[in-house]
Design a protein around this motif. Structure first.
Motif, short mmCIF file in Angstrom:
data_model
loop_
_atom_site.label_atom_id
_atom_site.label_comp_id
_atom_site.label_asym_id
_atom_site.label_seq_id
_atom_site.Cartn_x
_atom_site.Cartn_y
_atom_site.Cartn_z
N THR A 29 -12.01 24.95 63.19
CA THR A 29 -12.87 25.97 62.57
C THR A 29 -14.10 25.32 61.93
O THR A 29 -14.59 25.78 60.91
CB THR A 29 -12.09 26.77 61.51
OG1 THR A 29 -11.49 25.86 60.56
CG2 THR A 29 -11.00 27.62 62.15
N SER A 36 -9.06 29.09 67.10
CA SER A 36 -10.25 28.24 67.11
C SER A 36 -11.54 29.05 67.03
O SER A 36 -11.68 30.10 67.66
CB SER A 36 -10.28 27.37 68.37
OG SER A 36 -11.40 26.52 68.35
N ARG A 37 -12.47 28.55 66.24
CA ARG A 37 -13.84 29.10 66.21
C ARG A 37 -14.78 28.21 67.03
O ARG A 37 -16.00 28.40 67.01
CB ARG A 37 -14.32 29.20 64.76
CG ARG A 37 -13.61 30.29 63.95
CD ARG A 37 -14.01 30.24 62.49
NE ARG A 37 -15.47 30.17 62.34
CZ ARG A 37 -16.07 29.61 61.29
NH1 ARG A 37 -15.34 29.06 60.32
NH2 ARG A 37 -17.38 29.59 61.21
N VAL A 38 -14.20 27.22 67.69
CA VAL A 38 -14.94 26.28 68.53
C VAL A 38 -14.50 26.52 69.97
O VAL A 38 -13.32 26.78 70.22
CB VAL A 38 -14.64 24.82 68.10
CG1 VAL A 38 -15.35 23.82 68.99
CG2 VAL A 38 -15.00 24.61 66.63
N ASP A 61 -18.20 20.54 68.71
CA ASP A 61 -18.75 21.36 69.80
C ASP A 61 -17.68 21.90 70.74
O ASP A 61 -17.84 22.98 71.31
CB ASP A 61 -19.76 20.53 70.60
CG ASP A 61 -20.95 20.14 69.76
OD1 ASP A 61 -21.74 21.03 69.40
OD2 ASP A 61 -21.09 18.95 69.43
N PRO A 103 -17.38 24.73 63.59
CA PRO A 103 -18.39 24.72 64.67
C PRO A 103 -19.69 24.02 64.27
O PRO A 103 -20.47 23.64 65.13
CB PRO A 103 -18.62 26.22 64.94
CG PRO A 103 -18.19 26.91 63.70
CD PRO A 103 -17.06 26.10 63.14
#
Length: 418
Positions: A194, A218-220, A200, A196
């Motif tokens: 999390t 995940s925020r990635v 990457d 970002p």
């Protein structure tokens, strides 16, 4: 230090290091890889001691025999790590390559350049040799990486990390280009996926539960596959000997891999002739068969296949078998139940083979070959970071090129747009 703060510091350091690594020469990155190889070779005693700590802790915690085997750093596995570093150093460097150059009517030249992804987070379980494999591929492709191995391998991974840092120093590259998370706190994973602003791409390597969690939280962007429900379809009129050889190899060459066949589909016209021969060969290797009604009419000793069996990744000597009317039914079954990993047809007919290639929606689709070939090394990539069943960016085995992206580059001679 509190976990959030610790992970943020790793992220900031990785982001800064990624810019220096991206600007570095191929020669510098290769020097780092070869210096790491020398450092690991010289640290065999220290690596063995660290690994003994992990093994002792794993034994006390009741780790399974399979996980204990994956955890062990034998001399042969250390040798394999050293060889792998040399192989990655010898691979062509994709970074900076410019392709697809075209001259436009305006006179500008437009092409695309390979560039590193930036910072790659790798989350994996048990096997400490993954630390070297993942770090070497990411570094060769010009990326920085943050590695979070399983808590059971923490001592081994930290010992390996020291050798990686030594290799980077020898090449005058930032040690923070490769960082191993040195805490067993599970909150570190939640933070890594999390961030970002610092990370990457995330690459999870492990069991389905781990990958499902990473994908959901995940925020990635994530490069991953959940499981390997792989199929072989034996087409009507297929060469019998070829079909049997492929079907046996695809299932029994290794049971615990994601490219192992889990469901065998056989055209109805071939089932009576081939299934008894296949059943005899599978029985000799201890493989349990679970079949549809048509399969069990030919092989009465086969267990009844349930709906779940068509979706199952057994990773064991168990095989689901279905007799289908023909190619249309086989494609429909695969596109319904496949995990989009690897599927193969055995056929003599080129047109039917091409239909299979076009219509089966998997990351690897094969004609007259075992699914066990779905592997970065076998595909000529030299090595792989994992397999992707996603449709964006990388698909199939992910090698060096999959750890890069592309940007457009334009060359002009003073042109202005009117």
């Amino acid at each position: 230090m509190e976990v959030d703060q610790y992970m943020a510091e790793l992220g900031r350091a990785a982001r800064a290091a990624s810019r220096r690594v991206a600007a570095s020469s191929t020669a510098a990155r290769n020097r780092a890889l070869l210096a790491t190889r020398d450092a690991l070779d010289g640290a065999r005693v220290r690596l063995a001691q660290a690994n003994e700590e992990d093994l002792a802790r794993g034994g006390s915690n009741g780790l399974s025999a399979a996980l204990m085997d994956r955890l062990e750093l034998t001399p042969a596995r250390i040798d394999a790590m050293l060889e792998g570093l040399g192989q990655v150093a010898a691979l062509p460097d994709p970074v900076g390559a410019i392709t697809d150059m075209n001259t436009m009517p305006s006179g500008i030249q437009v092409g695309r350049m390979r560039v590193p992804l930036g910072v790659i987070g790798i989350i994996y379980e048990s096997r400490p040799n993954v630390t070297v494999e993942a770090a070497s591929l990411c570094l060769k492709a010009g990326n920085a990486t943050i590695l979070r191995g399983g808590s059971e391998a923490l001592s081994s991974n930290c010992a390996i990390a020291a050798c990686l840092a030594e290799g980077l120093r020898a090449a005058a590259l930032p040690e923070t280009a490769v960082q191993v998370v040195n805490t067993a706190d599970r909150a570190a994973v939640g933070r890594l996926i999390t961030m970002p602003e610092y990370v990457d791409v995330i690459v999870p390597r492990g069991g389905k539960g781990l990958i499902e969690r990473i994908s959901a939280e995940s925020r990635v962007p994530v490069i991953k596959h959940l499981d390997g429900v792989c199929h072989v379809y034996i087409d009507e009129g297929a060469d019998a000997e070829m079909a049997i050889a492929i079907a046996i190899n695809a299932k029994t060459q290794r049971y615990g891999t994601c490219n192992t066949m889990e469901t065998l589909l056989v055209a109805e016209s071939e089932a009576t002739a081939l299934l008894p021969r296949l059943a005899q060969a599978y029985a000799g290797k201890g493989v349990e068969l679970r079949g549809c009604d048509l399969t069990r009419a030919i092989l009465p000793d086969a267990k009844v296949a349930t709906e779940q069996d068509w979706r199952e990744e057994y990773l064991a000597p168990i095989l689901a078998v279905r007799v289908v009317p023909g190619l249309d039914a086989a494609i429909d079954h695969i596109n319904t139940y496949s995990s989009l990993h690897t599927d193969s047809i055995v056929t003599r007919d080129h047109g039917r083979a091409m239909r299979f290639l076009r219509e089966v929606d998997s990351s690897s689709v094969m004609v007259n070959a075992s699914t066990r070939f779905a592997d970065g090394f076998e595909y000529g990539l030299g090595a792989e970071i994992g397999i992707s069943t996603d449709k964006l960016h990388a698909r199939g085995p992910v090698g060096l090129e999959g750890l890069t992206s592309q940007k457009y580059v334009v060359f002009g001679e003073g042109q202005v747009r009117t």
